[in-house]
Design an enzyme around this catalytic site. Structure first.
Site, PDB file in Angstrom:
ATOM      1  N   CYS A  54       0.832  -1.217   0.000  1.00 51.78           N
ATOM      2  CA  CYS A  54       0.000   0.000   0.000  1.00 51.78           C
ATOM      3  C   CYS A  54       0.862   1.261   0.000  1.00 51.78           C
ATOM      4  O   CYS A  54       0.533   2.254  -0.666  1.00 51.78           O
ATOM      5  CB  CYS A  54      -0.931   0.023   1.214  1.00 51.78           C
ATOM      6  SG  CYS A  54      -2.031  -1.393   1.294  1.00 51.78           S
ATOM      7  N   ARG A 137      -7.929  -4.453  -3.127  1.00 46.89           N
ATOM      8  CA  ARG A 137      -7.468  -3.287  -3.902  1.00 46.89           C
ATOM      9  C   ARG A 137      -8.456  -3.056  -5.042  1.00 46.89           C
ATOM     10  O   ARG A 137      -8.301  -3.610  -6.130  1.00 46.89           O
ATOM     11  CB  ARG A 137      -6.053  -3.535  -4.447  1.00 46.89           C
ATOM     12  CG  ARG A 137      -5.050  -3.799  -3.373  1.00 46.89           C
ATOM     13  CD  ARG A 137      -3.647  -4.013  -3.885  1.00 46.89           C
ATOM     14  NE  ARG A 137      -2.854  -4.617  -2.832  1.00 46.89           N
ATOM     15  CZ  ARG A 137      -2.311  -3.957  -1.802  1.00 46.89           C
ATOM     16  NH1 ARG A 137      -2.460  -2.656  -1.719  1.00 46.89           N
ATOM     17  NH2 ARG A 137      -1.634  -4.589  -0.868  1.00 46.89           N
TER      18      ARG A 137
HETATM   19  C1  BEZ Z   1       0.540  -4.605   1.846  1.00 47.72           C
HETATM   20  O1  BEZ Z   1       1.730  -4.810   1.885  1.00 47.72           O
HETATM   21  O2  BEZ Z   1       0.053  -3.551   1.460  1.00 47.72           O
HETATM   22  C2  BEZ Z   1      -0.405  -5.686   2.303  1.00 47.72           C
HETATM   23  C3  BEZ Z   1      -0.059  -6.988   2.022  1.00 47.72           C
HETATM   24  C4  BEZ Z   1      -0.906  -8.001   2.446  1.00 47.72           C
HETATM   25  C5  BEZ Z   1      -2.071  -7.696   3.138  1.00 47.72           C
HETATM   26  C6  BEZ Z   1      -2.407  -6.374   3.377  1.00 47.72           C
HETATM   27  C7  BEZ Z   1      -1.571  -5.364   2.950  1.00 47.72           C
END
Ligand code: BEZ
Length: 236
Positions: A54, A137
């Protein structure tokens, strides 16, 4: 966990009016999509603040914000985190994170707090097979009349390609402005697809026309210069 009736929301579809909501964001209150009337808007969700994928996404999107603005397109983010978490995360990004040549990145677009999941459920962003507690997402591209024009969902582990989202915005606006469609992998300057001819006569006439190239009666393209696209869509 069993899903109750109140948890159920029909997923919005392309061509639907964007579901309405009021929310608190890092830039104050918003009334969606009413506040964005007259602009294109990308409403997108991310799973959680202070996570690596993110963070890379927010830096990339924020660094491109001016390019989207040139295309009359505003950005609105959302996660099920609270406002203070959002503020702290965006401050950390600005003050501490340097990534792929991007640094001192200020996220100026609003980030919605959605602790109650009211908005994320309305937009089908909670997908229990992936997570009950985090939004996937999701990307909704909404036009100036508040109509959903494109929907893309990615899982938690897959970071988005923001150049593709930019291409989608330019492609949608080009299709609207010139009444054409865009072929696979289209970029401004590439040939565009003209609608299929209504009759055999029209198809034959078209196949013999100078500025249209037909691969067969149902597949015709014409030139549309990059300059014309940029002039119309980006007013350049
Ligand atoms: C992230 O790195 O943004 C992420 C990865 C897995 C689950 C939730 C967020």
């Amino acid at each position: 966990m069993e899903q109750t009736q109140t948890d159920f929301h029909q997923m919005p579809r392309i061509g639907d009016k964007a579901p309405e909501f009021k929310a608190i964001t890092t830039q104050g209150k918003i009334n969606f999509p009413g506040d964005y009337s007259g602009s294109w808007v990308i409403l997108f969700s991310h799973p959680a603040d202070f996570t690596p994928v993110c963070t890379s996404e927010f830096m990339t999107f924020a660094a491109m914000e001016d390019r989207f603005a040139e295309a009359n397109t505003k950005l609105v983010g959302l996660s099920v985190d609270g406002l203070f978490s959002h503020i702290a995360w965006l401050r950390t990004i600005k003050e501490k994170i340097e990534y792929k040549g991007m640094k001192d990145i200020e996220v100026k677009f609003p980030l919605i707090e959605d602790i109650t999941m009211e908005v994320s459920k309305k937009y089908g962003m909670i997908q229990p097979g992936e997570s009950n507690t985090k939004a996937v997402r999701a990307v909704f591209i909404i036009d100036p009349k508040g109509i959903i024009r494109t929907i893309i969902y990615y899982p938690l582990s897959l970071g988005r390609n923001f150049e593709e989202l930019y291409r989608a915005v330019i492609g949608l606006q080009t299709a609207d402005a010139f009444s054409i469609a865009t072929p696979a992998d289209w970029q401004p300057g590439d040939d565009v697809i003209v609608p299929t001819a209504g009759s055999c006569g029209a198809a034959k006439e078209r196949m013999e026309s100078d500025d249209i190239h037909c691969y067969d009666w149902f597949f015709c393209t014409k030139k549309l210069s990059k300059e014309e696209v940029l002039k119309t869509v980006l007013k350049k």
